[in-house]
Design an enzyme around this catalytic site. Structure first.
Site, PDB file in Angstrom:
ATOM      1  N   CYS A 157      41.828  18.436  22.281  1.00 55.22           N
ATOM      2  CA  CYS A 157      40.594  17.049  21.192  1.00 55.22           C
ATOM      3  C   CYS A 157      39.747  17.146  21.819  1.00 55.22           C
ATOM      4  O   CYS A 157      39.787  16.066  22.496  1.00 55.22           O
ATOM      5  CB  CYS A 157      41.592  15.924  20.759  1.00 55.22           C
ATOM      6  SG  CYS A 157      40.242  14.412  19.894  1.00 55.22           S
ATOM      7  N   CYS A 205      43.365  13.105  12.829  1.00 57.92           N
ATOM      8  CA  CYS A 205      42.442  12.579  13.635  1.00 57.92           C
ATOM      9  C   CYS A 205      40.511  13.289  12.970  1.00 57.92           C
ATOM     10  O   CYS A 205      40.399  14.459  12.577  1.00 57.92           O
ATOM     11  CB  CYS A 205      42.645  13.571  14.610  1.00 57.92           C
ATOM     12  SG  CYS A 205      41.014  13.260  16.597  1.00 57.92           S
ATOM     13  N   TYR A 247      21.647 -18.517  45.247  1.00 61.97           N
ATOM     14  CA  TYR A 247      22.685 -19.465  45.222  1.00 61.97           C
ATOM     15  C   TYR A 247      23.909 -18.994  46.769  1.00 61.97           C
ATOM     16  O   TYR A 247      24.759 -20.081  46.681  1.00 61.97           O
ATOM     17  CB  TYR A 247      23.365 -18.980  43.727  1.00 61.97           C
ATOM     18  CG  TYR A 247      23.713 -17.965  43.680  1.00 61.97           C
ATOM     19  CD1 TYR A 247      24.956 -17.041  44.109  1.00 61.97           C
ATOM     20  CD2 TYR A 247      23.005 -16.663  42.440  1.00 61.97           C
ATOM     21  CE1 TYR A 247      25.755 -15.716  44.050  1.00 61.97           C
ATOM     22  CE2 TYR A 247      23.957 -15.156  42.427  1.00 61.97           C
ATOM     23  CZ  TYR A 247      24.868 -14.996  43.171  1.00 61.97           C
ATOM     24  OH  TYR A 247      25.408 -14.083  42.993  1.00 61.97           O
ATOM     25  N   LYS A 273      30.953 -20.732  30.283  1.00 65.77           N
ATOM     26  CA  LYS A 273      30.268 -19.650  29.468  1.00 65.77           C
ATOM     27  C   LYS A 273      29.477 -20.744  27.865  1.00 65.77           C
ATOM     28  O   LYS A 273      30.901 -20.982  27.392  1.00 65.77           O
ATOM     29  CB  LYS A 273      31.322 -18.869  29.058  1.00 65.77           C
ATOM     30  CG  LYS A 273      31.393 -17.652  30.427  1.00 65.77           C
ATOM     31  CD  LYS A 273      30.232 -16.939  31.030  1.00 65.77           C
ATOM     32  CE  LYS A 273      29.157 -16.268  30.186  1.00 65.77           C
ATOM     33  NZ  LYS A 273      29.702 -15.234  30.072  1.00 65.77           N
ATOM     34  N   SER A 297      33.464 -11.024  41.458  1.00 60.38           N
ATOM     35  CA  SER A 297      32.763 -11.299  39.754  1.00 60.38           C
ATOM     36  C   SER A 297      33.954 -13.379  39.756  1.00 60.38           C
ATOM     37  O   SER A 297      34.981 -13.449  40.556  1.00 60.38           O
ATOM     38  CB  SER A 297      33.110 -10.779  38.876  1.00 60.38           C
ATOM     39  OG  SER A 297      34.223 -10.565  38.547  1.00 60.38           O
ATOM     40  N   LEU A 298      33.764 -13.909  38.684  1.00 58.85           N
ATOM     41  CA  LEU A 298      33.644 -15.130  38.602  1.00 58.85           C
ATOM     42  C   LEU A 298      34.526 -14.785  37.259  1.00 58.85           C
ATOM     43  O   LEU A 298      34.626 -14.230  36.364  1.00 58.85           O
ATOM     44  CB  LEU A 298      32.490 -16.374  38.227  1.00 58.85           C
ATOM     45  CG  LEU A 298      31.933 -16.356  39.892  1.00 58.85           C
ATOM     46  CD1 LEU A 298      30.790 -17.725  38.877  1.00 58.85           C
ATOM     47  CD2 LEU A 298      32.588 -17.189  40.847  1.00 58.85           C
ATOM     48  N   ASP A 328      20.392 -15.678  34.048  1.00 57.35           N
ATOM     49  CA  ASP A 328      21.097 -14.743  32.670  1.00 57.35           C
ATOM     50  C   ASP A 328      20.012 -12.817  33.578  1.00 57.35           C
ATOM     51  O   ASP A 328      19.247 -12.908  33.136  1.00 57.35           O
ATOM     52  CB  ASP A 328      21.260 -14.466  31.534  1.00 57.35           C
ATOM     53  CG  ASP A 328      21.510 -13.467  30.814  1.00 57.35           C
ATOM     54  OD1 ASP A 328      22.564 -12.481  31.524  1.00 57.35           O
ATOM     55  OD2 ASP A 328      21.647 -13.269  29.539  1.00 57.35           O
ATOM     56  N   GLU A 344      25.441 -25.711  39.346  1.00 52.27           N
ATOM     57  CA  GLU A 344      24.572 -24.823  39.100  1.00 52.27           C
ATOM     58  C   GLU A 344      24.348 -23.819  37.422  1.00 52.27           C
ATOM     59  O   GLU A 344      25.715 -23.678  37.253  1.00 52.27           O
ATOM     60  CB  GLU A 344      24.562 -23.658  40.293  1.00 52.27           C
ATOM     61  CG  GLU A 344      24.479 -24.557  41.287  1.00 52.27           C
ATOM     62  CD  GLU A 344      25.186 -23.552  42.898  1.00 52.27           C
ATOM     63  OE1 GLU A 344      24.050 -22.651  43.030  1.00 52.27           O
ATOM     64  OE2 GLU A 344      26.518 -23.130  43.432  1.00 52.27           O
ATOM     65  N   LYS A 358      23.863 -21.058  34.949  1.00 52.93           N
ATOM     66  CA  LYS A 358      23.801 -20.469  35.490  1.00 52.93           C
ATOM     67  C   LYS A 358      22.407 -19.411  34.866  1.00 52.93           C
ATOM     68  O   LYS A 358      22.910 -18.800  33.536  1.00 52.93           O
ATOM     69  CB  LYS A 358      25.340 -19.285  35.120  1.00 52.93           C
ATOM     70  CG  LYS A 358      25.816 -17.337  34.749  1.00 52.93           C
ATOM     71  CD  LYS A 358      27.111 -18.146  34.305  1.00 52.93           C
ATOM     72  CE  LYS A 358      28.069 -16.102  34.547  1.00 52.93           C
ATOM     73  NZ  LYS A 358      26.909 -15.214  33.883  1.00 52.93           N
ATOM     74  N   CYS A 414      39.048  16.583  15.996  1.00 52.70           N
ATOM     75  CA  CYS A 414      40.380  17.657  16.103  1.00 52.70           C
ATOM     76  C   CYS A 414      41.001  17.734  14.303  1.00 52.70           C
ATOM     77  O   CYS A 414      41.854  18.667  14.032  1.00 52.70           O
ATOM     78  CB  CYS A 414      40.953  17.690  16.743  1.00 52.70           C
ATOM     79  SG  CYS A 414      42.447  16.236  16.952  1.00 52.70           S
ATOM     80  N   CYS A 433      45.445  10.149  18.327  1.00 56.83           N
ATOM     81  CA  CYS A 433      45.788  11.378  18.236  1.00 56.83           C
ATOM     82  C   CYS A 433      46.446  12.308  20.116  1.00 56.83           C
ATOM     83  O   CYS A 433      46.073  11.917  20.940  1.00 56.83           O
ATOM     84  CB  CYS A 433      44.526  12.555  18.221  1.00 56.83           C
ATOM     85  SG  CYS A 433      44.206  13.724  17.870  1.00 56.83           S
TER      86      CYS A 433
END
Length: 668
Positions: A427, A404, A222, A310, A83-84, A117, A113, A115, A407, A422
């Site tokens: 639980c 909680c 790419y 991004k 991943s980048l 989606d 380039e 990106k 529970c 908790c």
């Protein structure tokens, strides 16, 4: 028609259809009307139907969609799909540029380039023939979706040269296809897809390739996954070569000589983005030279020579209707904002994490507030701030509970933590979340056993711990809502297949506190079997690089519990593998070297060796090159302009060498 004439006619039809398809789907310059293409395709289908012995895997008829699959097979990527790292503003880009210059000097260029989606895919060709396509998965192991990828008409089934290589790209759904798909689903009363990315991912994970074919997906390639397979010296040359082979690459790319040109390119696309016929969520910036990419190297998760900018997240205003509490697998209580539905970055958002009580207090969030929402990284919804000027006085202050919500055990706040927790080991919420974690992709990776099915099985009391998963029967599963015979069969096969996972998958799946996926692999390699790890002392654990005090204590505590011992025995009895199956690093004892078994940190600029060359040479002699200085560091190599790492080494009394000393020792 005899066989010889049919063979000749089929060859002519394939050649024409491939040529017309390339013009239409890759060049976007069709030379014949759709009706003519369809007529030729029908003729080919009829001939191949009459002469099935003449069918071939590179025939355009393969794009229509073949037989329905039972399940997707796992595929191990020959080269990991990393991943980048992300950049969110101009300063992040300039910091990236500064790091590149420190490592390789000033003589380099970038390629920018768009990106896309969509869904990252890997395509493998042997002697020019498309033989396998896979999803990214966790970067190491993906799923074989060859049949579905063959339905994407811009993916060549045979290349223009008989080369063997692996290429990487992004499969996506054009905006026009997305709108048509959702319109058809609306007419049928079906749930609409939230955005083109989700629609593309869902389409490529259909077991029936005909469904994928109907969705009209596309792809941009790419990069080359194994650039050593071809003779290129730069990423830009690789893209040009992909064009030459018949692949579809994105032409909206630019080679940039400076970070100023990069910033200009990025700024331009912030404005032009809405006018594209497909969705993009940023710009990818890569160092162009492959030699310099090799010098820069990679971290465990991402390349140091590339970054993804991004786009700024879209912000919208909505009303916070309520705050809901959930209990995680470690007992942490997480508040979630329930929002009046609002569209953000292409999807409808109704929920946003508020993380903890301190954040609610810091932002002064009240139920009924008008709040600003955005998606962090265009993915995760978050509350940015409250519009206090719009308050009416009817807003209600929120208070975290003392017990909680699942529970009713008393909640505590551990020293040094902001979260309420908790600590009841029984639980129900923690048990359920632990089960969901166990079957997740990075853990045991059991297809078909997602959150909804786990919750259903837990509610029906068919499972109460992870060992129960391996006791499930066809009769129990078929009785569940929305579980047909085929789904049950596939699920049982996936459960059975998970038994052969390597030890690190099981260790991560067990949810031992502080043990993430990377640490689980380190432990599996170091101890080889579950039995050896279970009896390891704290000192033995801490002797391993990357295992600190807290993690070692947590591991020892886990294996001391009778419940944990019984669970592991049950899993072993069910046939779950308890040994490490991956590649084994060479033991330091096998090296006759001063670096064997030592942790080394490189800092500053080296003159005679690149950082990557030094790292490779040290590791080849049994050393471990780390990124930061700690008490476990044995040696620091300091080049020119060494900074904080050198200062820390001197403070801790760690041995420091210059580059000359390093080269002498490397050559001994």
């Amino acid at each position: 028609m005899d066989l010889q004439i049919a063979e000749q006619k089929i060859a002519e039809l394939r050649s024409l259809l491939n040529h017309y398809g390339y013009e239409y789907y890759v060049l976007d310059k069709p030379s014949v009307p759709d009706a003519e293409y369809d007529k030729l395709m029908q003729e080919l289908l009829e001939l191949e139907g009459k002469f099935p012995q003449l069918k071939s895997p590179d025939s355009p008829s393969e794009r229509v969609g073949g037989k329905v699959l039972d399940l997707f097979e796992k595929v191990e990527h020959r080269t990991p799909m990393l991943s980048l790292g992300n950049a969110f503003n101009e300063q992040d880009l300039r910091d990236f540029d500064r790091r590149i210059r420190q490592a390789v000097g000033d003589d380099f260029s970038y390629v920018c380039e768009l990106k896309i989606d969509g869904l990252a895919v890997s395509l493998r060709y042997e002697d020019g023939l498309f033989v396998q396509g896979a999803t990214r998965g966790d970067g190491t192991i993906g799923e074989d979706i060859t049949a579905n990828l063959k339905t994407i008409k811009s993916i060549p089934l045979r290349l223009r040269e008989p080369v063997s290589l692996e290429v990487r790209g992004e499969a996506y759904m054009p905006k026009r296809s997305f709108e048509a798909l959702n319109l058809a689903r609306e007419d049928r009363g079906e749930e609409l897809f939230a955005n083109p990315r989700n629609a593309a991912a869902g389409s490529l994970r259909q077991l029936d390739p005909k469904i994928a074919a109907s969705r009209r997906l596309d792809v941009f390639l790419y990069g080359v996954g194994n650039p050593d397979a071809i003779t290129i010296g730069a990423h830009s040359e690789g893209l040009d070569y992909l064009d030459h082979l018949g692949f579809k690459t994105n032409k909206e790319r630019r080679k940039c000589a400076s970070i100023e040109e990069v910033v200009q390119f990025v700024s331009g696309w912030v404005e032009k983005r809405p006018h594209l016929p497909y969705e993009i969520d940023g710009i990818v910036i890569k160092v162009d030279s492959l030699k310099q990419q090799a010098e820069l190297g990679t971290t465990a998760k991402s390349p140091r020579w590339a970054i993804a900018y991004k786009f700024p997240a879209e912000e919208v205003v909505t009303t916070l209707l309520d705050i809901e509490l959930s209990v995680g697998r470690t007992g942490v209580i997480t508040p979630t904002a329930l929002l009046k539905p609002v569209k953000v970055a292409g999807t409808t958002v109704q929920r946003a994490s508020l993380h903890n009580e301190d954040l609610i207090r810091e932002k002064d969030i009240k139920i009924g507030d008008k709040v600003v929402i955005k998606k962090a990284g265009d993915i995760i919804p978050e509350v940015v701030n409250v519009l206090e000027d719009l308050r009416t006085g009817e807003e209600v202050e929120f208070h975290m509970p003392t017990h909680c919500p699942e529970c009713e055990s008393e909640l505590i706040r551990l020293e040094g933590e902001v979260a309420l927790r908790c600590i009841n080991p029984k639980c129900p919420a923690q048990i359920r979340e632990g089960l969901i974690h166990f079957v997740s992709r990075n853990a045991m990776n059991i297809d078909g056993l997602g959150e909804k099915v786990i919750s259903q099985l837990f509610a029906e009391k068919l499972i109460s711990d992870v060992a129960d998963i391996y006791k499930l029967t066809s009769e129990q599963l078929i009785a569940l809502e929305r579980m047909g015979e085929k789904s049950v069969s596939n699920l049982l096969k996936a459960i059975e297949a998970s038994k052969s996972n390597s030890l690190e998958k099981l260790l991560f799946g067990l949810g031992i506190r502080h043990v993430g996926a990377k640490a689980a692999k380190t432990l599996a390699i170091s101890f080889d079997t579950m039995n050896k790890l279970a009896i390891a002392s704290k000192d033995e654990l801490m002797a391993i690089n990357e295992i600190g005090d807290k993690m070692a204590e947590s591991i020892v505590s886990f294996f001391e519990q009778e419940e944990a011992k019984e669970l592991i025995e049950e899993l072993a009895a069910a046939g779950v593998n308890m040994e490490y199956k991956g590649a084994r690093p060479i033991s330091p004892a096998e090296f006759d070297s001063i670096f064997a078994g030592k942790t080394v940190v490189l800092t500053g600029k080296l003159e005679q060796l690149s950082r990557n060359e030094a790292k490779e040479k040290i590791e080849a002699l049994g050393g471990n090159v780390a990124g930061s200085v700690s008490k476990k560091t044995h040696l620091v190599i300091a080049g020119a302009d060494a900074g904080s790492k050198l200062a820390k080494a001197q403070e801790l009394g760690i041995e420091v060498w210059d580059e000359e000393k390093l080269i002498v020792e490397l050559n001994n």
